[in-house]
Motif scaffolding. Structure first.
Motif, PDB file in Angstrom:
ATOM      1  N   GLN A 233     -25.430  22.319   0.005  1.00  0.00           N
ATOM      2  CA  GLN A 233     -25.433  21.893  -1.389  1.00  0.00           C
ATOM      3  C   GLN A 233     -24.821  22.955  -2.291  1.00  0.00           C
ATOM      4  OE1 GLN A 233     -29.128  20.350  -2.864  1.00  0.00           O
ATOM      5  NE2 GLN A 233     -28.377  20.139  -4.964  1.00  0.00           N
ATOM      6  N   TYR A 234     -25.137  24.226  -2.029  1.00  0.00           N
ATOM      7  CA  TYR A 234     -24.548  25.297  -2.840  1.00  0.00           C
ATOM      8  C   TYR A 234     -23.031  25.278  -2.737  1.00  0.00           C
ATOM      9  CZ  TYR A 234     -23.312  29.960  -4.481  1.00  0.00           C
ATOM     10  OH  TYR A 234     -22.723  31.010  -5.155  1.00  0.00           O
ATOM     11  N   VAL A 235     -22.512  25.096  -1.535  1.00  0.00           N
ATOM     12  CA  VAL A 235     -21.061  25.074  -1.338  1.00  0.00           C
ATOM     13  C   VAL A 235     -20.430  23.920  -2.107  1.00  0.00           C
ATOM     14  CG1 VAL A 235     -19.240  24.699   0.381  1.00  0.00           C
ATOM     15  CG2 VAL A 235     -21.101  26.296   0.858  1.00  0.00           C
ATOM     16  N   LEU A 236     -21.011  22.720  -1.998  1.00  0.00           N
ATOM     17  CA  LEU A 236     -20.436  21.565  -2.682  1.00  0.00           C
ATOM     18  C   LEU A 236     -20.581  21.680  -4.198  1.00  0.00           C
ATOM     19  CD1 LEU A 236     -21.490  18.592  -0.378  1.00  0.00           C
ATOM     20  CD2 LEU A 236     -19.397  19.962  -0.340  1.00  0.00           C
ATOM     21  N   ASP A 237     -21.682  22.262  -4.671  1.00  0.00           N
ATOM     22  CA  ASP A 237     -21.905  22.383  -6.115  1.00  0.00           C
ATOM     23  C   ASP A 237     -20.958  23.385  -6.764  1.00  0.00           C
ATOM     24  OD1 ASP A 237     -23.897  20.510  -6.060  1.00  0.00           O
ATOM     25  OD2 ASP A 237     -25.558  21.943  -6.162  1.00  0.00           O
ATOM     26  N   PRO A 240     -14.557  24.462  -6.495  1.00  0.00           N
ATOM     27  CA  PRO A 240     -13.746  23.881  -7.567  1.00  0.00           C
ATOM     28  C   PRO A 240     -13.314  22.451  -7.241  1.00  0.00           C
ATOM     29  CG  PRO A 240     -12.987  26.094  -7.025  1.00  0.00           C
ATOM     30  CD  PRO A 240     -13.976  25.713  -5.969  1.00  0.00           C
ATOM     31  N   ARG A 241     -13.467  21.558  -8.197  1.00  0.00           N
ATOM     32  CA  ARG A 241     -13.110  20.159  -7.993  1.00  0.00           C
ATOM     33  C   ARG A 241     -11.615  19.955  -7.801  1.00  0.00           C
ATOM     34  NH1 ARG A 241     -16.885  16.315  -9.611  1.00  0.00           N
ATOM     35  NH2 ARG A 241     -18.880  17.193 -10.280  1.00  0.00           N
ATOM     36  N   THR A 242     -10.827  20.933  -8.203  1.00  0.00           N
ATOM     37  CA  THR A 242      -9.369  20.776  -8.150  1.00  0.00           C
ATOM     38  C   THR A 242      -8.779  21.143  -6.794  1.00  0.00           C
ATOM     39  OG1 THR A 242      -9.139  23.021  -9.050  1.00  0.00           O
ATOM     40  CG2 THR A 242      -9.085  21.181 -10.618  1.00  0.00           C
ATOM     41  N   GLU A 243      -9.625  21.521  -5.827  1.00  0.00           N
ATOM     42  CA  GLU A 243      -9.117  21.951  -4.528  1.00  0.00           C
ATOM     43  C   GLU A 243      -9.744  21.132  -3.407  1.00  0.00           C
ATOM     44  OE1 GLU A 243     -10.012  26.067  -4.218  1.00  0.00           O
ATOM     45  OE2 GLU A 243      -8.604  26.674  -5.787  1.00  0.00           O
ATOM     46  N   PRO A 244      -8.947  20.639  -2.452  1.00  0.00           N
ATOM     47  CA  PRO A 244      -9.520  19.947  -1.286  1.00  0.00           C
ATOM     48  C   PRO A 244     -10.309  20.927  -0.432  1.00  0.00           C
ATOM     49  CG  PRO A 244      -7.172  20.308  -0.973  1.00  0.00           C
ATOM     50  CD  PRO A 244      -7.482  20.722  -2.384  1.00  0.00           C
ATOM     51  N   LEU A 245     -11.288  20.398   0.308  1.00  0.00           N
ATOM     52  CA  LEU A 245     -12.196  21.262   1.064  1.00  0.00           C
ATOM     53  C   LEU A 245     -12.493  20.645   2.422  1.00  0.00           C
ATOM     54  CD1 LEU A 245     -14.225  23.716   1.046  1.00  0.00           C
ATOM     55  CD2 LEU A 245     -15.927  22.113   0.136  1.00  0.00           C
ATOM     56  N   MET A 246     -12.472  21.474   3.456  1.00  0.00           N
ATOM     57  CA  MET A 246     -12.952  21.085   4.780  1.00  0.00           C
ATOM     58  C   MET A 246     -14.153  21.959   5.119  1.00  0.00           C
ATOM     59  SD  MET A 246      -9.571  20.375   7.092  1.00  0.00           S
ATOM     60  CE  MET A 246     -10.588  19.500   8.292  1.00  0.00           C
ATOM     61  N   VAL A 247     -15.266  21.339   5.502  1.00  0.00           N
ATOM     62  CA  VAL A 247     -16.509  22.053   5.795  1.00  0.00           C
ATOM     63  C   VAL A 247     -16.898  21.813   7.246  1.00  0.00           C
ATOM     64  CG1 VAL A 247     -18.963  22.287   5.250  1.00  0.00           C
ATOM     65  CG2 VAL A 247     -17.328  21.809   3.414  1.00  0.00           C
ATOM     66  N   ASN A 282     -29.894  14.739   3.831  1.00  0.00           N
ATOM     67  CA  ASN A 282     -29.384  15.531   2.716  1.00  0.00           C
ATOM     68  C   ASN A 282     -27.869  15.528   2.671  1.00  0.00           C
ATOM     69  OD1 ASN A 282     -31.908  16.149   1.802  1.00  0.00           O
ATOM     70  ND2 ASN A 282     -31.985  18.202   2.659  1.00  0.00           N
ATOM     71  N   THR A 283     -27.220  15.632   3.833  1.00  0.00           N
ATOM     72  CA  THR A 283     -25.764  15.582   3.847  1.00  0.00           C
ATOM     73  C   THR A 283     -25.269  14.242   3.328  1.00  0.00           C
ATOM     74  OG1 THR A 283     -25.672  17.116   5.711  1.00  0.00           O
ATOM     75  CG2 THR A 283     -23.714  15.799   5.303  1.00  0.00           C
ATOM     76  N   ASP A 284     -25.894  13.172   3.783  1.00  0.00           N
ATOM     77  CA  ASP A 284     -25.507  11.838   3.319  1.00  0.00           C
ATOM     78  C   ASP A 284     -25.751  11.681   1.817  1.00  0.00           C
ATOM     79  OD1 ASP A 284     -24.754  11.177   5.861  1.00  0.00           O
ATOM     80  OD2 ASP A 284     -26.529   9.971   6.313  1.00  0.00           O
ATOM     81  N   ALA A 285     -26.885  12.215   1.333  1.00  0.00           N
ATOM     82  CA  ALA A 285     -27.197  12.090  -0.093  1.00  0.00           C
ATOM     83  C   ALA A 285     -26.192  12.852  -0.949  1.00  0.00           C
ATOM     84  CB  ALA A 285     -28.615  12.599  -0.361  1.00  0.00           C
ATOM     85  N   LEU A 286     -25.848  14.068  -0.521  1.00  0.00           N
ATOM     86  CA  LEU A 286     -24.860  14.846  -1.259  1.00  0.00           C
ATOM     87  C   LEU A 286     -23.512  14.140  -1.273  1.00  0.00           C
ATOM     88  CD1 LEU A 286     -25.743  18.419   0.064  1.00  0.00           C
ATOM     89  CD2 LEU A 286     -26.025  17.613  -2.289  1.00  0.00           C
ATOM     90  N   ALA A 287     -23.104  13.625  -0.105  1.00  0.00           N
ATOM     91  CA  ALA A 287     -21.824  12.933  -0.012  1.00  0.00           C
ATOM     92  C   ALA A 287     -21.835  11.671  -0.871  1.00  0.00           C
ATOM     93  CB  ALA A 287     -21.522  12.597   1.442  1.00  0.00           C
ATOM     94  N   SER A 288     -22.926  10.922  -0.835  1.00  0.00           N
ATOM     95  CA  SER A 288     -23.009   9.685  -1.615  1.00  0.00           C
ATOM     96  C   SER A 288     -22.935   9.971  -3.109  1.00  0.00           C
ATOM     97  CB  SER A 288     -24.311   8.943  -1.289  1.00  0.00           C
ATOM     98  OG  SER A 288     -24.324   8.522   0.058  1.00  0.00           O
ATOM     99  N   ASN A 289     -23.586  11.042  -3.538  1.00  0.00           N
ATOM    100  CA  ASN A 289     -23.557  11.404  -4.951  1.00  0.00           C
ATOM    101  C   ASN A 289     -22.134  11.738  -5.401  1.00  0.00           C
ATOM    102  OD1 ASN A 289     -24.604  12.160  -7.554  1.00  0.00           O
ATOM    103  ND2 ASN A 289     -24.452  14.298  -6.921  1.00  0.00           N
ATOM    104  N   LEU A 290     -21.429  12.557  -4.631  1.00  0.00           N
ATOM    105  CA  LEU A 290     -20.057  12.905  -4.986  1.00  0.00           C
ATOM    106  C   LEU A 290     -19.138  11.691  -4.914  1.00  0.00           C
ATOM    107  CD1 LEU A 290     -19.640  16.390  -3.247  1.00  0.00           C
ATOM    108  CD2 LEU A 290     -19.905  15.922  -5.686  1.00  0.00           C
TER     109      LEU A 290
END
Length: 408
Positions: A233-237, A240-247, A282-290
């Protein structure tokens, strides 16, 4: 330890433009490694990283909690060509005790693991912790001490194996989670906002009552896993929204498991549930929120131009839109001989098995690039949960239906 390196890395002055591609471009996306806590099971993460390093040496961010913070420091605090070597050196050290080096073939494997765990509890773990020699411990719960063990050996190990100048040069971003003892709030120590030292890693792994809180700038901290055992969650929060991310998210406790049949299995199952931090949910919830945020932004983009240009609408849209994020989720599951003490069972046999399991799991994943090519056709979060061998569970962003001609 080096002392001549510059303490700052030049900041990017302009954001990357929004990509017109349909999925994360691995050549431009930020790459983050997210490591859960789990004690002796952390050798699995080391094996995963060893497999990743063989295929792709680039890494932009490593975040960890507890043993994940130690692995993260060994990665970020060494040059790429020495990272796997340093991880191996650490895991060989903590599995080098006399009882830990006994071959497992002379008896029942569960008994062997329990013997190794009992040895760690009684005598400590080399390079990690030793029993606290305090007679006051005889008072039991009334003892005026804050832990059973002394982690001074870990401080020496970190100072020897980790180059903190390198971490503070910010060649890659480094974040570790802890909990403020007094406030109960989760806190992240991040090299983008402060200088990192051994104390920050030790605070992230100070699990009570085994280990004492670590004092930093007048505040006392315990293991970050008390609140959340994964830094996703810290990483996703904060990304920066302007950059693609692979986790690449590497967890050590599985929330799913069989019904216990014995008291020992009850204790193991309880520990799995407690420290898994409900990983999938939690991963699903974070992804669903975004993804919901992105869907609203996509819907706003379909409004008439006059409304889209309204400053308040544009401001809202800027806070909802983000470049694509892909999360590959690995969870350690290979545990035929393990018992409830698996997180402090540091035998060489178990450490090697955990390492090999991590290496095997990531290699199987990397052998199937088509799984990742099946990503979303739009911005949002796509998760690849490697739940079963050769059958990844993929969750993609929701899509807003295209508007018909003349409907505007």
């Amino acid at each position: 330890m080096r002392t001549t390196r510059s303490s700052k890395k030049p900041e990017r002055t302009t954001p990357r433009p929004r990509s017109s591609k349909t999925r994360v471009d691995i050549t431009t996306a930020r790459k983050a490694l997210v490591l859960q806590g789990g004690g002796a099971l952390g050798a699995y993460q080391a094996g995963v990283y060893a497999g990743v390093f063989e295929k792709n040496k680039a890494l932009d961010w490593v975040a960890g909690v507890s043993i994940g913070a130690i692995n993260a420091a060994l990665i970020a605090g060494n040059p790429p060509q020495r990272r796997v070597e340093r991880l191996r050196e650490f895991w060989d050290l903590v599995s080098s005790g006399l009882a830990q080096r006994l071959p497992p073939g002379w008896g029942d494997r569960s008994f062997f693991n329990q013997w190794s765990a009992t040895s760690a509890a009684v005598f400590g773990v080399p390079g990690f912790f030793t029993p606290r020699p305090s007679p006051s411990l005889l008072l039991g719960a009334a003892s005026p001490v804050l832990s059973y063990y002394d982690t001074s050996p870990l401080k020496s190990t970190l100072e020897r194996l980790v180059d903190f100048d390198r971490i503070n040069d910010r060649e890659i971003r480094f974040s570790v989670g802890a909990v403020n003892v007094r406030s109960g709030n989760s806190v992240y120590f991040d090299n983008m906002s402060q200088r990192i030292g051994p104390e920050h890693i030790m605070a992230s792994g100070a699990l009570p009552p085994g280990f004492a809180p670590v004092t930093i700038d007048g505040e006392d901290y315990w293991d970050g896993g008390i609140v959340s055992n994964t830094p996703l969650q810290y990483v996703l929060d904060t990304h920066p929204r302007t950059e693609p991310l692979m986790v690449l998210q590497v967890d050590l406790f599985s929330a799913r498991g069989a019904m216990p049949r014995t008291l020992a299995e009850v204790m193991e199952r309880q520990k799995d549930i407690t420290y898994s931090s409900r990983t999938r949910m939690n991963t699903d919830a974070l992804a669903s929120n975004l993804n919901l945020q992105q869907a609203v932004a996509d819907l706003i983009a379909k409004l008439p131009a006059s409304l889209r240009k309204d400053p308040s609408v544009a401001a809202v849209c800027s806070q909802l839109t983000h470049e694509p994020i892909e999360i590959v989720h690995l969870i350690y599951r290979d545990k035929p001989y393990e018992i409830e003490s698996k997180d402090y069972e540091f035998s060489r046999a178990s450490v090697d098995e955990h390492w090999e399991a991590g290496l095997r799991d990531i290699c199987k994943t990397l052998e199937h690039p088509e799984w990742l090519r099946a990503a979303s056709q739009a911005n949002g979060v796509t998760t690849f949960d490697m739940a079963e061998p050769n059958t990844p569970r993929v969750r993609r962003p929701m899509r807003v239906p295209a508007m018909q001609e003349g409907s505007r």
